[in-house]
Design an enzyme around this catalytic site. Structure first.
Site, short mmCIF file in Angstrom:
data_model
loop_
_atom_site.label_atom_id
_atom_site.label_comp_id
_atom_site.label_asym_id
_atom_site.label_seq_id
_atom_site.Cartn_x
_atom_site.Cartn_y
_atom_site.Cartn_z
N LYS A 170 0.74 -0.91 0.12
CA LYS A 170 -0.03 -0.11 0.31
C LYS A 170 1.07 1.07 0.20
O LYS A 170 1.38 1.77 1.54
CB LYS A 170 -0.95 -0.40 0.85
N GLU A 245 9.13 1.60 11.23
CA GLU A 245 10.27 2.64 10.86
C GLU A 245 9.45 4.46 10.98
O GLU A 245 8.61 4.34 10.36
CB GLU A 245 10.99 2.74 9.71
N CYS A 279 13.04 11.40 8.25
CA CYS A 279 12.74 10.27 9.38
C CYS A 279 14.54 10.71 10.43
O CYS A 279 14.16 11.22 11.49
CB CYS A 279 12.22 9.97 9.19
N GLU A 379 8.23 16.60 15.85
CA GLU A 379 8.41 16.49 15.02
C GLU A 379 7.86 17.36 13.63
O GLU A 379 6.67 17.12 13.49
CB GLU A 379 8.37 15.24 13.79
#
Ligand code: NAD
Length: 479
Positions: A170, A245, A279, A379
């Site tokens: 996906k 992750e 990230c 973040e």
């Protein structure tokens, strides 16, 4: 001309989805709509899962040599489409061309890494009198984000296939052009039907079906911590194995013996990597308080060299944010930083001068921040860095570790032994010392909220395998 991507990929064929929704694709450098993708729905996900389930028994019994041959065909096919992928990355994602080139070559490189791992992987080991057989776990659901979609697809898929699993992918719905290039390449590789399937679709529709379906044994997900947490709880009912992750708020620790002029390019590149939409980005820069003013001065000059704009211009270091939503998010955090009382050393709100269209933001550095501010804890996922002063090495380590995250860290200093002492005390899945080098054979993943488990190398492969202990009666074994 607008591109219409109508097909998903199920059981070895491009197929028209049951889902009816068309989703707009944008060029983030111009904000123009450049195409549409037709999204699959839960029924499409179910078809894909059924195809992967049917393909699993035969694929899981293939030999190492057969899998290596299949992965080599994948590698060749993906490598052959590098230019096409590069074009899709520039147009649909807006990565600056140097980064874009890396993103266009990485998918093939990472398949090669999986081949390497498979070549030497021990599927059978001894433990005392038992044999331990590492057995493929079943159908894997692979879910990717938009910030390196093709690379994540190829990494997760190559590892799953190397382990003997089949897969339903996906991809990010915002990366459909890149997915299309990869889907064509994978089709050309001529793998058995059903071994891999690709369903474009929304996370809360197709992703959710994968997360809950009893025939999915394992999920490998790269994306936000919020969705990652949701996948763990959604998968619990069917006891899914989960590799995550997730995000980061990675520290760059500048030691007080560092030569600021020498290390500044590394410190800023670590923070602005992938236009800040990474990230691993080193977004908290920890600076010795006694040398803060000096660091600020060098940083202010250096940041002026980071050109923002057209990703096709080789001089460009920072491209646009991927979407209007991401642009708003970054602006919102810049306002939060100002409201919290951090000082703007460079950048700030609004578009960079001279750029009227496109989701471009000013590379921004806050200084004199505390580690308790939201701009130091959350973040942002854009080119916004926060300088945080510290008192001594012990304090720097404490501040570096005072975070929910733990994906990556960078230590910069003149004394290698001292750097390593500091590096060993930082809680992060990867700690770099005076370098931004990558080693794809080493495990990648995070501590704490940055994830669960590891990808890459034998660590990544083990996550698709269940250890099965085999004990046989004395005298009978050995045949
Ligand atoms: P996201 O979590 O919103 O989406 C990631 C993927 O999950 C997309 O394909 C999305 O459609 C899907 N998804 C969304 N809701 C879902 C649900 N309920 N069930 C199943 N799937 C669902 O993240 P994003 O906005 O695409 O990417 C940005 C985030 O990803 C950032 O937070 C970043 O830190 C993280 N990220 C982490 C890494 C890493 O390797 N650690 C790499 C890249 C990005």
């Amino acid at each position: 001309m607008q591109q219409r991507i109508e097909h998903i990929y199920i059981n070895g064929e491009f197929a028209v989805p049951h889902g009816q929704e068309w989703f707009d694709l944008h060029n983030p450098s111009t904000e123009e709509i450049i195409g549409q993708v037709r999204l699959g729905d839960a029924q499409d996900a179910q078809r894909a899962i059924a195809a992967a389930k049917a393909a699993f028994p035969a694929w899981s019994r293939t030999s190492r040599e057969e899998r290596i041959a299949a992965l080599q065909r994948m590698h060749r096919a993906v490598a052959a489409r590098e230019e096409e992928l590069m074009e899709a990355i520039l147009t649909e994602y807006g990565a600056p061309s140097v980064r874009g080139r890396w993103m266009a070559t990485y998918p093939a490189a990472v398949i090669a890494q999986a081949i390497d791992t498979l070549q030497s992987f021990a599927f059978e080991e001894h433990a005392g009198s038992a044999r331990v057989i590492l057995t493929p776990i079943g159908v894997a659901g692979l879910i990717t984000p938009w910030n390196s979609n093709a690379g994540f697809i190829c990494n997760k898929l190559a590892t799953a296939l190397a382990a003997g699993c089949t897969a339903v992918i996906k991809p990010s719905e915002m990366s459909a052009m890149q997915t299309q290039v990869i889907a064509r390449a994978l089709h050309e590789a001529g793998l058995p039907p059903g071994v891999f399937n690709i369903v474009n679709g929304r996370g809360e529709v197709v992703g959710e079906e994968i997360a809950r379906h009893p025939d999915i044994a394992k999920i490998s997900f790269t994306g936000s911590s919020a969705v990652g947490q949701h996948l763990v709880s959604a998968g619990a009912a069917t006891m899914k194995r989960v590799t995550l992750e997730l995000g980061g708020k990675s520290p760059t620790v500048v030691l007080d013996d560092a030569d600021f002029a020498a290390i500044m390019p590394l410190a800023l590149q670590a923070g602005f990597v992938n236009s800040g939409q990474a990230c691993i980005a080193g977004t908290r820069i920890l600076v010795p308080r006694l040398r803060l003013a000096e660091f600020e001065q060098v940083a202010r000059q250096a940041v002026a060299q980071f050109k923002v704009g057209d990703p096709r211009d080789v001089e460009t270091a920072i491209g646009p944010m991927v979407s209007a939503r991401q642009w708003e998010r970054v602006q919102h955090y810049i306002r939060i930083g100002i409201d919290e009382g951090a000082q703007v050393l460079a950048g700030g709100e609004g578009r960079p001068e001279g750029l009227q269209a496109g989701w471009f933001v000013k590379p921004t550095i806050f200084t004199n921040a505390t580690n308790q501010m939201r701009i130091a804890r959350e973040e942002i996922f854009g080119p916004v860095l926060t300088l945080i002063p510290y008192e001594n090495d012990a304090n720097a380590i404490a501040v570096a570790n005072d975070t929910h995250y733990g994906l990556s860290a960078l230590v910069l200093g003149s004394d290698p032994e001292r750097c390593e002492r500091v590096a060993r005390q930082i809680d992060a899945g990867r700690v770099l010392v005076n370098t931004l080098a990558n080693e794809p054979r080493a495990p990648f993943g995070g501590f704490k909220h940055s994830g669960l488990g590891r990808e890459m190398g034998k660590w990544g492969m083990s996550a698709y395998l269940e250890p099965k202990t085999l004990l046989t009666a004395a005298g009978v074994s050995g045949h």
